[in-house]
Scaffold this active site. Sequence first.
Site, PDB file in Angstrom:
ATOM      1  N   LYS A   8      -7.869   1.495  -3.145  1.00  0.00           N
ATOM      2  CA  LYS A   8      -7.532   1.058  -1.777  1.00  0.00           C
ATOM      3  C   LYS A   8      -7.677   2.208  -0.772  1.00  0.00           C
ATOM      4  O   LYS A   8      -8.289   2.053   0.281  1.00  0.00           O
ATOM      5  CB  LYS A   8      -6.089   0.530  -1.779  1.00  0.00           C
ATOM      6  CG  LYS A   8      -5.443   0.373  -0.430  1.00  0.00           C
ATOM      7  CD  LYS A   8      -5.710  -0.964   0.199  1.00  0.00           C
ATOM      8  CE  LYS A   8      -5.125  -1.019   1.602  1.00  0.00           C
ATOM      9  NZ  LYS A   8      -5.389  -2.266   2.262  1.00  0.00           N
ATOM     10  N   LYS A  40      -1.683   5.114   8.548  1.00  0.00           N
ATOM     11  CA  LYS A  40      -0.894   5.167   7.308  1.00  0.00           C
ATOM     12  C   LYS A  40      -1.816   5.363   6.097  1.00  0.00           C
ATOM     13  O   LYS A  40      -1.590   6.229   5.251  1.00  0.00           O
ATOM     14  CB  LYS A  40      -0.086   3.864   7.148  1.00  0.00           C
ATOM     15  CG  LYS A  40       0.616   3.763   5.802  1.00  0.00           C
ATOM     16  CD  LYS A  40       1.200   2.377   5.516  1.00  0.00           C
ATOM     17  CE  LYS A  40       1.659   2.309   4.065  1.00  0.00           C
ATOM     18  NZ  LYS A  40       2.230   1.048   3.665  1.00  0.00           N
ATOM     19  N   THR A  58       0.874  -1.176   0.000  1.00  0.00           N
ATOM     20  CA  THR A  58       0.000   0.000   0.000  1.00  0.00           C
ATOM     21  C   THR A  58       0.906   1.219   0.000  1.00  0.00           C
ATOM     22  O   THR A  58       1.658   1.437   0.952  1.00  0.00           O
ATOM     23  CB  THR A  58      -0.891   0.023   1.262  1.00  0.00           C
ATOM     24  OG1 THR A  58      -1.651  -1.186   1.299  1.00  0.00           O
ATOM     25  CG2 THR A  58      -1.829   1.212   1.230  1.00  0.00           C
TER      26      THR A  58
HETATM   27  P1  NAD Z   1       6.166  -5.742   7.239  1.00  0.00           P
HETATM   28  O1  NAD Z   1       6.876  -4.576   7.834  1.00  0.00           O
HETATM   29  O2  NAD Z   1       5.850  -6.932   8.086  1.00  0.00           O
HETATM   30  O3  NAD Z   1       6.986  -6.269   5.938  1.00  0.00           O
HETATM   31  C1  NAD Z   1       7.732  -5.441   5.089  1.00  0.00           C
HETATM   32  C2  NAD Z   1       9.027  -6.183   4.781  1.00  0.00           C
HETATM   33  O4  NAD Z   1       9.776  -5.436   3.818  1.00  0.00           O
HETATM   34  C3  NAD Z   1       9.934  -6.353   6.004  1.00  0.00           C
HETATM   35  O5  NAD Z   1      10.184  -7.732   6.225  1.00  0.00           O
HETATM   36  C4  NAD Z   1      11.202  -5.586   5.629  1.00  0.00           C
HETATM   37  O6  NAD Z   1      12.394  -6.199   6.125  1.00  0.00           O
HETATM   38  C5  NAD Z   1      11.145  -5.630   4.112  1.00  0.00           C
HETATM   39  N1  NAD Z   1      11.930  -4.602   3.472  1.00  0.00           N
HETATM   40  C6  NAD Z   1      12.004  -3.280   3.764  1.00  0.00           C
HETATM   41  N2  NAD Z   1      12.855  -2.652   2.921  1.00  0.00           N
HETATM   42  C7  NAD Z   1      13.319  -3.602   2.070  1.00  0.00           C
HETATM   43  C8  NAD Z   1      14.209  -3.585   0.974  1.00  0.00           C
HETATM   44  N3  NAD Z   1      14.810  -2.443   0.590  1.00  0.00           N
HETATM   45  N4  NAD Z   1      14.471  -4.737   0.329  1.00  0.00           N
HETATM   46  C9  NAD Z   1      13.878  -5.898   0.731  1.00  0.00           C
HETATM   47  N5  NAD Z   1      13.011  -5.984   1.762  1.00  0.00           N
HETATM   48  C10 NAD Z   1      12.742  -4.845   2.420  1.00  0.00           C
HETATM   49  O7  NAD Z   1       4.828  -5.144   6.607  1.00  0.00           O
HETATM   50  P2  NAD Z   1       3.510  -5.966   6.153  1.00  0.00           P
HETATM   51  O8  NAD Z   1       2.529  -5.970   7.265  1.00  0.00           O
HETATM   52  O9  NAD Z   1       3.936  -7.241   5.524  1.00  0.00           O
HETATM   53  O10 NAD Z   1       2.924  -4.962   5.049  1.00  0.00           O
HETATM   54  C11 NAD Z   1       3.467  -4.867   3.752  1.00  0.00           C
HETATM   55  C12 NAD Z   1       2.608  -3.932   2.928  1.00  0.00           C
HETATM   56  O11 NAD Z   1       1.269  -4.423   2.888  1.00  0.00           O
HETATM   57  C13 NAD Z   1       2.512  -2.508   3.497  1.00  0.00           C
HETATM   58  O12 NAD Z   1       2.533  -1.594   2.424  1.00  0.00           O
HETATM   59  C14 NAD Z   1       1.172  -2.515   4.218  1.00  0.00           C
HETATM   60  O13 NAD Z   1       0.605  -1.218   4.285  1.00  0.00           O
HETATM   61  C15 NAD Z   1       0.369  -3.427   3.328  1.00  0.00           C
HETATM   62  N6  NAD Z   1      -0.763  -4.086   4.016  1.00  0.00           N
HETATM   63  C16 NAD Z   1      -0.595  -4.657   5.239  1.00  0.00           C
HETATM   64  C17 NAD Z   1      -1.669  -5.265   5.856  1.00  0.00           C
HETATM   65  C18 NAD Z   1      -1.522  -5.907   7.208  1.00  0.00           C
HETATM   66  O14 NAD Z   1      -2.537  -6.232   7.818  1.00  0.00           O
HETATM   67  N7  NAD Z   1      -0.312  -6.141   7.712  1.00  0.00           N
HETATM   68  C19 NAD Z   1      -2.928  -5.304   5.217  1.00  0.00           C
HETATM   69  C20 NAD Z   1      -3.052  -4.753   3.940  1.00  0.00           C
HETATM   70  C21 NAD Z   1      -1.963  -4.134   3.351  1.00  0.00           C
END
Ligand code: NAD
Length: 290
Positions: free
Chosen positions: A162, A237, A87
Amino acid sequence: MKVGFIGLGNMGAPMAANLAAAGHAVTGFDLAAPCPEGVTAAATAAEAASGAEVVITMLPNGEILRRVAAEIHPAMQPGAVHLDCSTVDVDSARAVAEAASSAGLRAVDAPVSGGVGGAAAGTLTFMAGGAEDAFATVAPLFEVMGQKAVHCGGPGAGQAAKICNNMILGITMIGTCEAFALADKLGLDRQKMFDVVSTSSGYSWSMNAYCPAPGVGPTSPADNGYKPGFAAELMLKDLRLSQQAAEAADADTPLGQAATALYEAFVEREDGKGMDFSAMLPRFEKRGRG
Ligand code: NAD
């Protein structure tokens, strides 16, 4: 299909694991998180992307997405699709699509709804933006990771859908919580309040499917001490992204603005961090008008 997967956090790891379990050859990379079962670990993002037909990114924000895109686009094979499921802001989604196109690649922005539970169960909803042919290429992957994919339009349309959806969600959750808090003070039984509203014109997903009052309606984070679920900081966010987009498009969104200010206060100055976004109800309960 040969798939690269970058960003194996709370959402990315189960999504990548589901693709691998369905027989796709998935190579993954994350700066910190380990690769889930069935996913081959790469040493860099570019290595995970090279030779893949589709490269999926699932990253925290637009700035990181732009950085990772600059790293992986030169390594991707011509015609491959960069499928971003994070997102992020609409501008970043459009910039990444443009960068992909200049590099001879295709791009789809497809943020998800459904949370960590939906990612694990393979029941996410995808809202996608991008060209028809690129959407068709990634559609079989959507079928594994989710139960529904809506092609919303050109680049950035997925992110636009979204943030509009989540702006409605933030507003209706706040409305539902403040109505419960008012009902309490008027001496109305919470179950009666639910019975009426959930079948009357005040109904919404926030009331009917995710009721913020414990012990009322279907099981929700309210029944689990407001442990997320969908964390208040993630709602903040998304609301901020909606206001950033509204600012850029000169759209009047007074309730979106108010919802953003309330979640900002809750997360940054009160005790909302780490709580589910429905914990607005105990927040309102504690307060008077002053
Ligand atoms: P998270 O923080 O658990 O995962 C993000 C991952 O990206 C981390 O493991 C981090 O180490 C990795 N990362 C960061 N920079 C990086 C790079 N340069 N290279 C490689 N890896 C890198 O977050 P999440 O909960 O998995 O969410 C991911 C996305 O999905 C976000 O944009 C969030 O808004 C969206 N989202 C999350 C949810 C939820 O419920 N968690 C629901 C819908 C959407």
